[in-house]
Design a protein around this motif. Sequence first.
Motif, PDB file in Angstrom:
ATOM      1  N   PRO A  13      76.435  27.465 -15.052  1.00 17.85           N
ATOM      2  CA  PRO A  13      75.823  27.638 -16.259  1.00 17.85           C
ATOM      3  C   PRO A  13      76.580  28.613 -17.433  1.00 17.85           C
ATOM      4  O   PRO A  13      77.030  29.670 -17.010  1.00 17.85           O
ATOM      5  CB  PRO A  13      74.613  28.430 -15.599  1.00 17.85           C
ATOM      6  N   CYS A  14      76.207  28.216 -18.582  1.00 20.48           N
ATOM      7  CA  CYS A  14      76.797  28.789 -19.569  1.00 20.48           C
ATOM      8  C   CYS A  14      75.962  28.954 -20.714  1.00 20.48           C
ATOM      9  O   CYS A  14      75.067  27.948 -21.000  1.00 20.48           O
ATOM     10  CB  CYS A  14      78.227  28.578 -19.924  1.00 20.48           C
ATOM     11  N   ILE A  15      76.121  29.837 -21.707  1.00 21.44           N
ATOM     12  CA  ILE A  15      75.406  29.834 -23.100  1.00 21.44           C
ATOM     13  C   ILE A  15      76.573  29.239 -24.280  1.00 21.44           C
ATOM     14  O   ILE A  15      77.177  30.080 -24.200  1.00 21.44           O
ATOM     15  CB  ILE A  15      74.793  31.453 -23.232  1.00 21.44           C
ATOM     16  N   LEU A  16      75.899  28.454 -24.940  1.00 21.03           N
ATOM     17  CA  LEU A  16      76.888  28.015 -25.700  1.00 21.03           C
ATOM     18  C   LEU A  16      76.262  28.530 -27.289  1.00 21.03           C
ATOM     19  O   LEU A  16      75.435  29.080 -27.454  1.00 21.03           O
ATOM     20  CB  LEU A  16      76.625  26.629 -26.087  1.00 21.03           C
ATOM     21  N   HIS A  73      71.366  39.760 -18.862  1.00 24.07           N
ATOM     22  CA  HIS A  73      71.620  38.963 -17.488  1.00 24.07           C
ATOM     23  C   HIS A  73      70.331  38.065 -17.265  1.00 24.07           C
ATOM     24  O   HIS A  73      70.367  36.865 -16.966  1.00 24.07           O
ATOM     25  CB  HIS A  73      72.271  39.704 -16.642  1.00 24.07           C
ATOM     26  N   GLY A  74      69.363  38.719 -16.975  1.00 24.09           N
ATOM     27  CA  GLY A  74      68.015  38.215 -16.584  1.00 24.09           C
ATOM     28  C   GLY A  74      67.656  37.234 -17.703  1.00 24.09           C
ATOM     29  O   GLY A  74      67.029  36.234 -17.415  1.00 24.09           O
ATOM     30  N   GLU A  75      67.788  37.536 -19.068  1.00 30.35           N
ATOM     31  CA  GLU A  75      67.489  36.462 -20.051  1.00 30.35           C
ATOM     32  C   GLU A  75      68.199  35.115 -20.051  1.00 30.35           C
ATOM     33  O   GLU A  75      67.678  33.946 -19.928  1.00 30.35           O
ATOM     34  CB  GLU A  75      67.635  36.975 -21.611  1.00 30.35           C
ATOM     35  N   ARG A  76      69.462  35.384 -19.711  1.00 31.27           N
ATOM     36  CA  ARG A  76      70.216  34.081 -19.346  1.00 31.27           C
ATOM     37  C   ARG A  76      69.844  33.501 -18.139  1.00 31.27           C
ATOM     38  O   ARG A  76      69.943  32.146 -18.334  1.00 31.27           O
ATOM     39  CB  ARG A  76      71.771  34.540 -19.270  1.00 31.27           C
ATOM     40  N   SER A  77      69.402  34.000 -17.126  1.00 29.83           N
ATOM     41  CA  SER A  77      68.885  33.319 -15.731  1.00 29.83           C
ATOM     42  C   SER A  77      67.868  32.446 -16.145  1.00 29.83           C
ATOM     43  O   SER A  77      67.562  31.411 -15.944  1.00 29.83           O
ATOM     44  CB  SER A  77      68.707  34.408 -14.711  1.00 29.83           C
ATOM     45  N   ARG A  78      66.682  33.236 -17.110  1.00 30.61           N
ATOM     46  CA  ARG A  78      65.628  32.237 -17.318  1.00 30.61           C
ATOM     47  C   ARG A  78      65.995  31.334 -18.528  1.00 30.61           C
ATOM     48  O   ARG A  78      65.077  30.266 -18.246  1.00 30.61           O
ATOM     49  CB  ARG A  78      64.547  33.161 -17.764  1.00 30.61           C
ATOM     50  N   VAL A  79      66.978  31.372 -19.147  1.00 27.72           N
ATOM     51  CA  VAL A  79      67.440  30.308 -20.024  1.00 27.72           C
ATOM     52  C   VAL A  79      67.983  28.977 -19.206  1.00 27.72           C
ATOM     53  O   VAL A  79      67.689  27.791 -19.326  1.00 27.72           O
ATOM     54  CB  VAL A  79      68.598  30.500 -20.973  1.00 27.72           C
ATOM     55  N   ILE A  93      67.090  22.355  -7.850  1.00 23.34           N
ATOM     56  CA  ILE A  93      67.734  23.312  -6.793  1.00 23.34           C
ATOM     57  C   ILE A  93      68.240  24.261  -7.510  1.00 23.34           C
ATOM     58  O   ILE A  93      68.799  24.609  -8.345  1.00 23.34           O
ATOM     59  CB  ILE A  93      68.996  22.490  -6.005  1.00 23.34           C
ATOM     60  N   LEU A  94      67.633  25.607  -7.046  1.00 23.71           N
ATOM     61  CA  LEU A  94      67.944  26.883  -7.654  1.00 23.71           C
ATOM     62  C   LEU A  94      68.650  27.724  -6.642  1.00 23.71           C
ATOM     63  O   LEU A  94      68.002  27.894  -5.664  1.00 23.71           O
ATOM     64  CB  LEU A  94      66.712  27.233  -8.146  1.00 23.71           C
ATOM     65  N   ASP A  95      69.862  28.096  -6.976  1.00 19.59           N
ATOM     66  CA  ASP A  95      70.708  28.782  -6.095  1.00 19.59           C
ATOM     67  C   ASP A  95      70.915  30.256  -6.752  1.00 19.59           C
ATOM     68  O   ASP A  95      71.579  30.653  -7.918  1.00 19.59           O
ATOM     69  CB  ASP A  95      71.994  28.246  -5.890  1.00 19.59           C
ATOM     70  N   GLU A  96      70.073  31.245  -6.259  1.00 21.16           N
ATOM     71  CA  GLU A  96      70.111  32.557  -6.651  1.00 21.16           C
ATOM     72  C   GLU A  96      69.729  32.885  -7.829  1.00 21.16           C
ATOM     73  O   GLU A  96      70.235  33.571  -8.916  1.00 21.16           O
ATOM     74  CB  GLU A  96      71.673  33.082  -6.423  1.00 21.16           C
ATOM     75  N   SER A  97      69.048  31.814  -8.533  1.00 22.44           N
ATOM     76  CA  SER A  97      68.539  31.969  -9.926  1.00 22.44           C
ATOM     77  C   SER A  97      67.470  33.188 -10.120  1.00 22.44           C
ATOM     78  O   SER A  97      67.380  33.531 -11.324  1.00 22.44           O
ATOM     79  CB  SER A  97      67.702  30.621 -10.231  1.00 22.44           C
ATOM     80  N   PHE A  98      66.876  33.859  -9.296  1.00 20.52           N
ATOM     81  CA  PHE A  98      66.242  34.895  -9.575  1.00 20.52           C
ATOM     82  C   PHE A  98      66.471  36.345  -9.367  1.00 20.52           C
ATOM     83  O   PHE A  98      65.991  37.388  -9.260  1.00 20.52           O
ATOM     84  CB  PHE A  98      64.780  34.761  -8.741  1.00 20.52           C
ATOM     85  N   GLN A 108      56.793  35.792 -12.020  1.00 20.37           N
ATOM     86  CA  GLN A 108      56.423  34.883 -13.249  1.00 20.37           C
ATOM     87  C   GLN A 108      57.232  33.705 -13.175  1.00 20.37           C
ATOM     88  O   GLN A 108      56.773  32.421 -13.321  1.00 20.37           O
ATOM     89  CB  GLN A 108      56.537  35.775 -14.131  1.00 20.37           C
ATOM     90  N   ALA A 109      58.515  33.934 -13.106  1.00 19.92           N
ATOM     91  CA  ALA A 109      59.632  32.518 -13.064  1.00 19.92           C
ATOM     92  C   ALA A 109      59.427  31.639 -11.778  1.00 19.92           C
ATOM     93  O   ALA A 109      59.405  30.518 -12.060  1.00 19.92           O
ATOM     94  CB  ALA A 109      61.092  33.232 -13.243  1.00 19.92           C
ATOM     95  N   LEU A 110      59.054  32.308 -10.808  1.00 20.18           N
ATOM     96  CA  LEU A 110      58.823  31.513  -9.739  1.00 20.18           C
ATOM     97  C   LEU A 110      57.597  30.685  -9.691  1.00 20.18           C
ATOM     98  O   LEU A 110      57.556  29.231  -9.591  1.00 20.18           O
ATOM     99  CB  LEU A 110      58.902  32.147  -8.290  1.00 20.18           C
ATOM    100  N   GLU A 111      56.594  31.128 -10.095  1.00 14.81           N
ATOM    101  CA  GLU A 111      55.326  30.306 -10.505  1.00 14.81           C
ATOM    102  C   GLU A 111      55.645  29.408 -11.587  1.00 14.81           C
ATOM    103  O   GLU A 111      55.008  28.240 -11.388  1.00 14.81           O
ATOM    104  CB  GLU A 111      54.253  31.441 -10.932  1.00 14.81           C
ATOM    105  N   CYS A 112      56.282  29.658 -12.548  1.00 17.63           N
ATOM    106  CA  CYS A 112      56.652  28.631 -13.550  1.00 17.63           C
ATOM    107  C   CYS A 112      57.368  27.571 -12.973  1.00 17.63           C
ATOM    108  O   CYS A 112      56.984  26.363 -13.234  1.00 17.63           O
ATOM    109  CB  CYS A 112      57.159  29.168 -14.647  1.00 17.63           C
TER     110      CYS A 112
END
Length: 126
Positions: A13-16, A73-79, A93-98, A108-112
């Motif tokens: 994952p990356c932010i462009l 870092h947390g904002e990037r994870s949620r993006v 499939i989420l690998d260490e996304s939280f 909140q993110a897991l519920e979403c």
Amino acid sequence: MAGEESIQRLSKPCILSDTFAFNVLIGRRWPSREEDLREAATICRELGLGPLLDRMPGGLMQRVGETGWRLSHGERSRVYLARALLQGAELVILDESFASLDPETQKQALECAMKRAPTLMVIAHP
């Protein structure tokens, strides 16, 4: 392989250096339509990114990345999570996304993700 066309992969994952909207809508049609932007805003707010969007002068159209808005870092994870959910895949499939989220934001993110993904697999390491 049957169903392979519905599998979306992004190995790292990356932010462009483009707009926030572009970064969350990667994997969908571009240019985006108004309904895509509305859904992206809704999911981002469900993931707790509403205060960020409200702070950014351009909102979803704010440029981010190397030359734009700085994301934690947390904002990037949620993006990345928003991006995965907005692709409309049957299996997410989420690998260490939280891992980089505080407990409240993590919940909140897991519920979403549970609400939005048809099938969800979460990998977490102790």
